[in-house]
Scaffold this motif. Structure first.
Motif, PDB file in Angstrom:
ATOM      1  N   LYS A 104       1.376   7.706  43.279  1.00 24.85           N
ATOM      2  CA  LYS A 104       0.820   9.046  43.118  1.00 24.85           C
ATOM      3  C   LYS A 104      -0.198   9.126  41.976  1.00 24.85           C
ATOM      4  O   LYS A 104      -0.992  10.047  41.923  1.00 24.85           O
ATOM      5  CB  LYS A 104       1.955  10.050  42.821  1.00 24.85           C
ATOM      6  N   ALA A 105      -0.114   8.194  41.034  1.00 21.14           N
ATOM      7  CA  ALA A 105      -1.008   8.309  39.880  1.00 21.14           C
ATOM      8  C   ALA A 105      -1.190   6.963  39.184  1.00 21.14           C
ATOM      9  O   ALA A 105      -0.372   6.055  39.338  1.00 21.14           O
ATOM     10  CB  ALA A 105      -0.449   9.327  38.877  1.00 21.14           C
ATOM     11  N   ILE A 106      -2.279   6.877  38.441  1.00 21.42           N
ATOM     12  CA  ILE A 106      -2.510   5.737  37.545  1.00 21.42           C
ATOM     13  C   ILE A 106      -2.555   6.298  36.128  1.00 21.42           C
ATOM     14  O   ILE A 106      -3.214   7.309  35.870  1.00 21.42           O
ATOM     15  CB  ILE A 106      -3.859   5.034  37.827  1.00 21.42           C
ATOM     16  N   ILE A 107      -1.850   5.628  35.214  1.00 22.50           N
ATOM     17  CA  ILE A 107      -1.964   5.990  33.787  1.00 22.50           C
ATOM     18  C   ILE A 107      -2.581   4.815  33.038  1.00 22.50           C
ATOM     19  O   ILE A 107      -1.890   3.895  32.617  1.00 22.50           O
ATOM     20  CB  ILE A 107      -0.596   6.335  33.157  1.00 22.50           C
ATOM     21  N   PRO A 108      -3.910   4.828  32.872  1.00 18.99           N
ATOM     22  CA  PRO A 108      -4.522   3.803  32.017  1.00 18.99           C
ATOM     23  C   PRO A 108      -4.266   4.163  30.556  1.00 18.99           C
ATOM     24  O   PRO A 108      -4.169   5.342  30.219  1.00 18.99           O
ATOM     25  CB  PRO A 108      -6.007   3.890  32.351  1.00 18.99           C
ATOM     26  N   VAL A 109      -4.142   3.152  29.714  1.00 19.57           N
ATOM     27  CA  VAL A 109      -3.947   3.358  28.274  1.00 19.57           C
ATOM     28  C   VAL A 109      -5.178   2.793  27.563  1.00 19.57           C
ATOM     29  O   VAL A 109      -5.605   1.683  27.868  1.00 19.57           O
ATOM     30  CB  VAL A 109      -2.687   2.613  27.783  1.00 19.57           C
ATOM     31  N   HIS A 110      -5.748   3.557  26.652  1.00 21.23           N
ATOM     32  CA  HIS A 110      -6.878   3.058  25.854  1.00 21.23           C
ATOM     33  C   HIS A 110      -6.286   2.354  24.640  1.00 21.23           C
ATOM     34  O   HIS A 110      -6.232   2.909  23.537  1.00 21.23           O
ATOM     35  CB  HIS A 110      -7.793   4.208  25.450  1.00 21.23           C
ATOM     36  N   LEU A 111      -5.833   1.131  24.871  1.00 18.69           N
ATOM     37  CA  LEU A 111      -5.014   0.448  23.876  1.00 18.69           C
ATOM     38  C   LEU A 111      -5.794   0.102  22.609  1.00 18.69           C
ATOM     39  O   LEU A 111      -6.915  -0.403  22.689  1.00 18.69           O
ATOM     40  CB  LEU A 111      -4.414  -0.821  24.491  1.00 18.69           C
ATOM     41  N   TYR A 112      -5.166   0.342  21.482  1.00 21.43           N
ATOM     42  CA  TYR A 112      -5.739   0.099  20.150  1.00 21.43           C
ATOM     43  C   TYR A 112      -6.978   0.960  19.878  1.00 21.43           C
ATOM     44  O   TYR A 112      -7.720   0.723  18.932  1.00 21.43           O
ATOM     45  CB  TYR A 112      -6.114  -1.380  19.947  1.00 21.43           C
ATOM     46  N   GLY A 113      -7.242   1.923  20.785  1.00 22.50           N
ATOM     47  CA  GLY A 113      -8.426   2.764  20.609  1.00 22.50           C
ATOM     48  C   GLY A 113      -9.635   2.286  21.394  1.00 22.50           C
ATOM     49  O   GLY A 113     -10.729   2.830  21.249  1.00 22.50           O
ATOM     50  N   ASN A 114      -9.419   1.284  22.251  1.00 19.30           N
ATOM     51  CA  ASN A 114     -10.507   0.699  23.033  1.00 19.30           C
ATOM     52  C   ASN A 114     -10.457   1.240  24.467  1.00 19.30           C
ATOM     53  O   ASN A 114      -9.493   0.971  25.185  1.00 19.30           O
ATOM     54  CB  ASN A 114     -10.333  -0.834  23.026  1.00 19.30           C
ATOM     55  N   PRO A 115     -11.465   2.005  24.891  1.00 17.15           N
ATOM     56  CA  PRO A 115     -11.402   2.649  26.202  1.00 17.15           C
ATOM     57  C   PRO A 115     -11.199   1.671  27.368  1.00 17.15           C
ATOM     58  O   PRO A 115     -11.846   0.618  27.423  1.00 17.15           O
ATOM     59  CB  PRO A 115     -12.758   3.346  26.320  1.00 17.15           C
ATOM     60  N   ALA A 120      -4.287   8.529  25.981  1.00 21.25           N
ATOM     61  CA  ALA A 120      -5.284   8.350  24.919  1.00 21.25           C
ATOM     62  C   ALA A 120      -4.634   8.471  23.537  1.00 21.25           C
ATOM     63  O   ALA A 120      -5.293   8.834  22.561  1.00 21.25           O
ATOM     64  CB  ALA A 120      -6.402   9.371  25.086  1.00 21.25           C
ATOM     65  N   SER A 121      -3.358   8.132  23.466  1.00 25.35           N
ATOM     66  CA  SER A 121      -2.585   8.294  22.222  1.00 25.35           C
ATOM     67  C   SER A 121      -3.122   7.480  21.053  1.00 25.35           C
ATOM     68  O   SER A 121      -2.806   7.757  19.907  1.00 25.35           O
ATOM     69  CB  SER A 121      -1.137   7.875  22.464  1.00 25.35           C
ATOM     70  N   GLN A 122      -3.914   6.434  21.355  1.00 27.06           N
ATOM     71  CA  GLN A 122      -4.475   5.611  20.288  1.00 27.06           C
ATOM     72  C   GLN A 122      -5.994   5.744  20.265  1.00 27.06           C
ATOM     73  O   GLN A 122      -6.681   4.900  19.691  1.00 27.06           O
ATOM     74  CB  GLN A 122      -4.087   4.135  20.509  1.00 27.06           C
ATOM     75  N   ALA A 123      -6.522   6.797  20.890  1.00 26.48           N
ATOM     76  CA  ALA A 123      -7.975   6.801  21.103  1.00 26.48           C
ATOM     77  C   ALA A 123      -8.645   8.163  20.931  1.00 26.48           C
ATOM     78  O   ALA A 123      -9.659   8.450  21.567  1.00 26.48           O
ATOM     79  CB  ALA A 123      -8.271   6.249  22.494  1.00 26.48           C
ATOM     80  N   HIS A 124      -8.126   9.008  20.044  1.00 30.59           N
ATOM     81  CA  HIS A 124      -8.745  10.314  19.787  1.00 30.59           C
ATOM     82  C   HIS A 124     -10.178  10.093  19.308  1.00 30.59           C
ATOM     83  O   HIS A 124     -10.392   9.550  18.229  1.00 30.59           O
ATOM     84  CB  HIS A 124      -8.003  11.074  18.694  1.00 30.59           C
ATOM     85  N   GLY A 125     -11.132  10.519  20.116  1.00 28.16           N
ATOM     86  CA  GLY A 125     -12.531  10.394  19.704  1.00 28.16           C
ATOM     87  C   GLY A 125     -13.224   9.131  20.184  1.00 28.16           C
ATOM     88  O   GLY A 125     -14.416   8.965  19.975  1.00 28.16           O
ATOM     89  N   ALA A 126     -12.486   8.233  20.847  1.00 22.98           N
ATOM     90  CA  ALA A 126     -13.137   7.034  21.396  1.00 22.98           C
ATOM     91  C   ALA A 126     -14.076   7.461  22.524  1.00 22.98           C
ATOM     92  O   ALA A 126     -13.808   8.428  23.237  1.00 22.98           O
ATOM     93  CB  ALA A 126     -12.090   6.059  21.933  1.00 22.98           C
ATOM     94  N   ILE A 127     -15.184   6.734  22.649  1.00 21.73           N
ATOM     95  CA  ILE A 127     -16.208   7.141  23.606  1.00 21.73           C
ATOM     96  C   ILE A 127     -16.377   6.104  24.707  1.00 21.73           C
ATOM     97  O   ILE A 127     -16.383   4.897  24.456  1.00 21.73           O
ATOM     98  CB  ILE A 127     -17.539   7.405  22.861  1.00 21.73           C
TER      99      ILE A 127
END
Ligand SMILES: *Cc1c(COP(=O)(O)O)cnc(C)c1O
Length: 371
Positions: free
Chosen positions: A126-137, A158-165
């Protein structure tokens, strides 16, 4: 010299007068649950991410669980995520009643390998949850394309990626919902547990608002069975101060990462998770990869350096997920990465001299082990 992994006290000292004033104000008002500080923080955070709405909640794990519930994902459903993340990503899927389905990582970025996602898609997905690990999109173009093809939702962790672009836009807005932990040690952290979700769907926003607050649509009217999962007003007041500094703090983290990489450019034993040309990471952790990781960590600790491992075990091999039946060898890249990754000290207030000291010690270690 002592260089801790993180130093939250230094950051507090840098904003102490404002924070102390805000805490006193909230105590004087004694308005603790919901209210104008939360609304202000939600508006500011939504704007920061480029989303229409944000909903403050009690933790990052709760944010992920509520995201799944808001999308009506639960019992009998499967949710695809990466084998190399903090356990909470997968725990939230289980909390919602769904089954986590893991996918191996790309050895270059250490994020979910988008080329391996389609093989994990079943009729129950039903869903994919990608993780932006260490802040890397993560590679959101590829991931959202796969999701569209198979009719899946995308929830970003995005728990490790507030503001990552990623491609000029902040992460969190590429799928239906973006989830952020506001745990003290993240790029944007409260003084306790907290989290926030962003979405641009009014329907999802309304459902999330009910879910976090006992399903309450009126004073004594409960339209669904919800949770006690609100962000505290006190935390929101503190987060409002910190959010206005986040861009500057993230800039510092990127400068530190650049310095680390420069100073380590002649250490051929050390490599780094790759920054793709589409992305601008925010380095929640600064991670190196190397063999002899455990020995290096011990050596650095003896030298007063707070090195740590994120994470020493891939999620599919954690005892908590034994019931899923994954075995060793299921995801070779994730299983290799957990043996090689080492997080070095990283926080905005870190000094150039400290980074020089850490990198000198790393080079000394490899120089000694060669002899
Ligand atoms: C911190 C973190 C979480 C969990 O957040 P909490 O606020 O501690 O519940 C989830 N996923 C990732 C990737 C994290 O780093």
């Amino acid at each position: 010299m002592k260089v801790p992994l993180v130093d939250l006290k230094l950051q507090y000292l840098s904003i102490k007068p404002e924070v102390d004033r805000e805490i006193k104000r909230i105590l004087d008002q004694s308005a603790f649950i919901l209210g104008s500080d939360i609304e202000k923080f939600e508006k500011k955070f939504a704007k920061f991410c480029g989303a229409k709405y944000a909903i403050g909640v009690s933790s990052g794990t709760r944010a992920l669980e509520l995201a799944l519930r808001a999308l009506d994902i639960g019992k009998g459903d499967e949710v695809i995520t990466t084998a190399h993340t903090f356990l909470a990503t997968a725990a939230a899927i289980a909390h919602a009643g769904a089954k986590p389905v893991f996918v191996d990582i790309d050895s270059e970025t250490l994020n979910i390998d988008e080329r391996k996602i389609e093989k994990a898609v079943t009729k129950k997905a039903k869903a994919i949850i990608p993780v932006h690990l260490y802040g890397n999109p993560a590679k959101m173009d590829e991931i959202t394309k796969i999701a569209r093809k198979h009719g899946l939702n995308v929830i970003e962790d995005a728990s490790q990626a507030h503001g990552a672009i990623y491609k000029g836009k902040k992460v969190g807005i590429f799928g239906q919902i973006g989830c952020f932990s506001l745990f003290p040690a993240k790029n944007l952290g409260a003084y306790g547990d907290a989290g926030i979700l962003v979405t641009s769907s009014k329907g999802l926003y309304q459902r999330l608002n009910l879910l976090r607050n006992h399903g309450r649509s009126g004073k004594n009217k409960h339209t669904l069975i919800g949770y006690t999962a609100r962000l505290d007003n006190l935390q929101a007041a503190i987060l409002n101060i910190k959010l206005s500094k986040l861009n500057a703090w993230n800039r510092k983290r990127r400068e530190h990462a650049k310095m680390y990489k420069e100073f380590l450019s002649d250490a051929k034993e050390v490599s780094f998770p790759k920054e793709t040309e589409k992305s601008r990471p925010v380095y929640c952790y600064f991670v190196i990869k190397c063999s002899e990781r455990n020995k290096l960590m011990k050596f650095l600790k003896k030298k007063g350096i707070g090195a740590s491992i994120h994470y020493p075990q891939p999620v599919h091999l954690q005892p908590a997920f034994n019931f899923l039946g994954y075995e060793k060898g299921s995801f070779p890249e994730a299983e290799r990465a957990v043996k090689e990754v080492l997080s070095l000290p990283m926080y905005p207030e870190l000094k150039k001299g400290q980074i020089k000291y850490v990198t000198d010690q790393i080079k000394k270690f490899f120089w000694q082990s060669q002899k």
